[in-house]
Structure formats: structure tokens, C-alpha cells
Scaffold this motif. Structure first.
Motif, short mmCIF file in Angstrom:
data_model
loop_
_atom_site.label_atom_id
_atom_site.label_comp_id
_atom_site.label_asym_id
_atom_site.label_seq_id
_atom_site.Cartn_x
_atom_site.Cartn_y
_atom_site.Cartn_z
N LEU A 17 -64.79 41.18 -16.04
CA LEU A 17 -65.62 41.29 -15.22
C LEU A 17 -65.08 41.87 -13.71
O LEU A 17 -65.80 41.95 -12.56
CB LEU A 17 -65.27 39.06 -15.44
N VAL A 18 -63.82 41.59 -13.71
CA VAL A 18 -63.05 42.42 -12.06
C VAL A 18 -61.99 43.30 -12.44
O VAL A 18 -61.41 43.36 -13.29
CB VAL A 18 -63.12 41.05 -11.25
N GLU A 19 -62.14 44.39 -11.59
CA GLU A 19 -61.16 45.21 -11.81
C GLU A 19 -59.92 44.76 -11.29
O GLU A 19 -59.85 44.13 -10.38
CB GLU A 19 -61.90 46.50 -10.74
N GLU A 20 -59.08 45.15 -11.83
CA GLU A 20 -57.48 44.85 -11.79
C GLU A 20 -57.54 44.59 -10.52
O GLU A 20 -56.39 43.09 -10.22
CB GLU A 20 -56.69 44.85 -12.79
N GLY A 69 -69.78 43.01 -7.58
CA GLY A 69 -70.49 42.28 -9.18
C GLY A 69 -68.72 41.41 -9.50
O GLY A 69 -68.68 40.29 -9.07
N GLY A 70 -67.45 42.34 -9.06
CA GLY A 70 -66.59 41.32 -9.42
C GLY A 70 -66.11 40.22 -8.47
O GLY A 70 -66.32 39.36 -9.16
N ILE A 71 -66.82 40.35 -7.27
CA ILE A 71 -66.55 39.31 -6.18
C ILE A 71 -67.48 38.87 -6.70
O ILE A 71 -66.86 37.19 -6.61
CB ILE A 71 -66.45 39.77 -4.76
N ALA A 75 -66.12 34.69 -7.87
CA ALA A 75 -67.27 33.31 -7.00
C ALA A 75 -67.89 32.41 -7.90
O ALA A 75 -67.51 31.01 -7.96
CB ALA A 75 -68.55 33.40 -5.53
N GLU A 76 -68.65 32.71 -8.89
CA GLU A 76 -69.32 32.00 -10.03
C GLU A 76 -67.51 31.38 -10.69
O GLU A 76 -68.51 30.00 -11.50
CB GLU A 76 -69.78 33.15 -11.20
N ALA A 120 -76.45 44.10 -5.15
CA ALA A 120 -75.43 43.99 -6.41
C ALA A 120 -76.19 42.26 -6.30
O ALA A 120 -76.64 41.48 -7.42
CB ALA A 120 -74.50 43.92 -6.08
N PHE A 121 -76.42 41.82 -5.60
CA PHE A 121 -76.88 40.42 -5.57
C PHE A 121 -78.33 40.22 -6.04
O PHE A 121 -78.41 38.68 -6.60
CB PHE A 121 -76.89 39.92 -3.77
N ARG A 122 -79.64 41.28 -5.77
CA ARG A 122 -80.68 41.37 -6.17
C ARG A 122 -80.12 40.84 -7.53
O ARG A 122 -81.31 40.31 -8.78
CB ARG A 122 -81.02 42.17 -5.88
#
Length: 282
Positions: A17-20, A69-71, A75-76, A120-122
Motif C-alpha cells: 500500500l505504501v512504499e517502505e 496513493g500511499g498517503i 489516511a484510510e 490521485a484523489f480523483r
């Protein structure tokens, strides 16, 4: 609310989901007892993009889609009422304050314009996914609410400017009868709408007070038209505000959980108070 924020770098299927590097920075910073400053974290994030090719002042968008996308994935994972969401908003705002690098992405300045962030938000606005597995749907719904709470906070802080998004979310939850009473979908959409009142409502009501009868282009009239239950003019207007206030109270009585009921009634009360104090004829 626990102070500790439990974050995961991969989903339950093992997909990243998120880069290291980003995960390690944020996992430390977002703990409420972290001693790392927002400025330090912004500086650390700013060092992660690749260097432009020799002689170039532009970068490709790939790194930035991964970063945002990672951020968003982080948040999710944070409950919508948790203070760690506020810390994440402060970080995004801090990135816009970094010195101009002279580098652009999509003709947007790095970092001042937060290039690629809107795109990215869209990708997250097409509606929550649907699953026949109850536990999986619960995770999807939680992520949806948390994403929108993050969006509302960013808009409230003046970091992003998605003027239509709050109206769309309020319309979905309050101007349609698409979700049956006592359903998780009704709770999800109602909580989502309420987060826009909680975190972006002060901006909405000031906008309404300043321009209660906005002139809209044909495109904006189409984009901001009412749902099937609202028959007023498109856009943000006093009658629509009053309609939303009433509908929050009506839908609160149909919820499946006390959490959804309470936040819907809180949103209605906030709107009533603002109507009395900010929209009352002078």
C-alpha cells in the motif's frame, strides 16, 4: 480513543500500500507522542523523489502517484475522528511551504502545487467497492469514510480546493433514498456526509453567507444539481442548506448504529447553529 495508531504497509492480501521509505517516515510521525516535527517530516519526504535527468527541470508522475496513493492509504487506516488525521493534513500543508525547487511535474511546481495530488484523489471518488463478505465490506466502508474525512480536513485547511466534492457527498447521502434503513450503507454515507460538515462546514457556511444566490455556468448547474428528493436550484443555497439540515435529522433515526446517529445529529445541530449565527438576516 487510543493514542497509538496501528498502520500497515501491506493489505491483507500482501499487496504493498505504501512504499517502505514513506511508511517508515509516517509511521513514526503520526504517533501522537512522536517528537518528530512536521517540518522535519516534510523535509524527509522532499528528498525521496528521483533526480531529474541531466539538464531537465521536469519529473515524471510515477513517483508522485505512488506517494499520494500511499498517503491516502495511510489516511484510510486512521479513524476519522483521530488526531493523527490532523497531523497528516499538517504534513501535506507543510510540503506546500517548502522552497521552490524549480522542478515541475505536469507543469505544476514541486512542492508548492502538490503536483498529481488532485489526479490521485480523483481515483478514489468512484464510490466504495462492494463485497458480499460482511467483514470485507466493513473494511471498505471504514476506508471510504476515513478517506473523505481526510479530504474534508484538507479542504478545510485550504490545502486542496475541490469545490464540488462536499456537495456531491451531501447529495449522495441526503438527497436520495438509495440506502435502506438500518443498513451499513446508510450509516457509511451519512457519516461521510457528516465529516464534510464537521471539518469543512465552516468554510461552506461562510461561502453561503457571502454568496447565497450564486450564478452558475451550465456545466456547474449540471454538476451541482439536486438529487431526486431535492427540487431547488443547483449549487450551494440557503434552501438546500436547510434541506440538508432536516435530512440529517430524519436519516439519523434510520441508522444501524449509535455512532452514525450521533454524528448525523451533531452535523444537523452544527448547521442549525451556523444558520442562526452566520446566515440570519442582518
Amino acid at each position: 480513543m487510543a493514542n497509538k495508531v496501528e498502520l500497515q504497509r501491506k493489505d491483507i492480501k500482501g499487496d504493498v500500500l505504501v512504499e517502505e521509505a514513506v511508511f517508515n517516515i509516517l509511521n513514526d510521525y503520526l504517533q501522537l507522542d512522536s517528537s518528530v516535527s512536521t517540518a522535519q517530516v516534510a523535509a524527509a519526504i522532499s528528498k525521496l523523489p528521483p533526480e531529474p535527468k541531466s539538464g531537465s527541470k521536469t519529473l515524471d508522475d510515477g513517483f508522485f502517484f505512488d506517494l499520494w496513493g500511499g498517503i491516502i492509504s495511510i489516511a484510510e487506516q486512521i479513524p476519522y475522528e483521530h488526531a493523527a488525521q490532523d497531523k497528516l493534513v499538517k504534513l501535506i500543508r507543510e510540503l506546500t511551504l517548502l522552497s521552490d525547487t524549480g522542478i515541475t511535474v505536469w507543469q505544476s511546481r514541486l512542492w508548492t502545487d502538490l503536483p498529481v495530488l488532485a489526479a490521485a484523489f480523483r481515483e478514489y471518488l468512484n464510490g466504495p467497492a462492494q463485497s458480499k463478505v460482511k467483514e470485507e465490506q466493513l473494511r471498505i466502508d471504514q476506508a471510504w469514510v476515513r478517506f473523505h474525512a481526510f479530504s474534508a480536513r484538507l479542504m478545510g485547511a485550504g490545502v486542496i480546493h475541490f469545490a464540488n466534492q462536499p456537495i456531491w457527498m451531501l447529495r449522495d447521502a441526503l438527497e436520495e433514498e438509495k440506502n435502506p434503513p438500518k443498513s451499513s450503507a446508510l450509516d457509511r454515507d451519512l457519516i461521510t456526509a457528516a465529516t464534510y460538515i464537521e471539518f469543512f462546514g465552516p468554510v461552506l457556511v461562510e461561502r453561503l453567507a457571502a454568496d447565497p444566490d450564486p450564478e452558475l455556468s451550465n456545466e456547474d448547474r449540471r454538476m451541482l444539481k439536486g438529487g431526486s428528493l431535492f427540487h431547488g436550484e443547483p449549487g450551494l443555497r440557503p434552501d438546500r442548506w436547510s434541506f440538508w439540515t432536516r435530512r440529517f435529522k430524519e436519516e439519523a433515526e434510520k441508522t444501524n448504529t449509535d455512532e452514525a446517529r450521533d454524528i448525523a445529529l451533531r452535523a444537523a445541530r452544527l448547521m442549525e447553529v451556523w444558520s442562526e449565527t452566520r446566515l440570519k438576516p442582518q
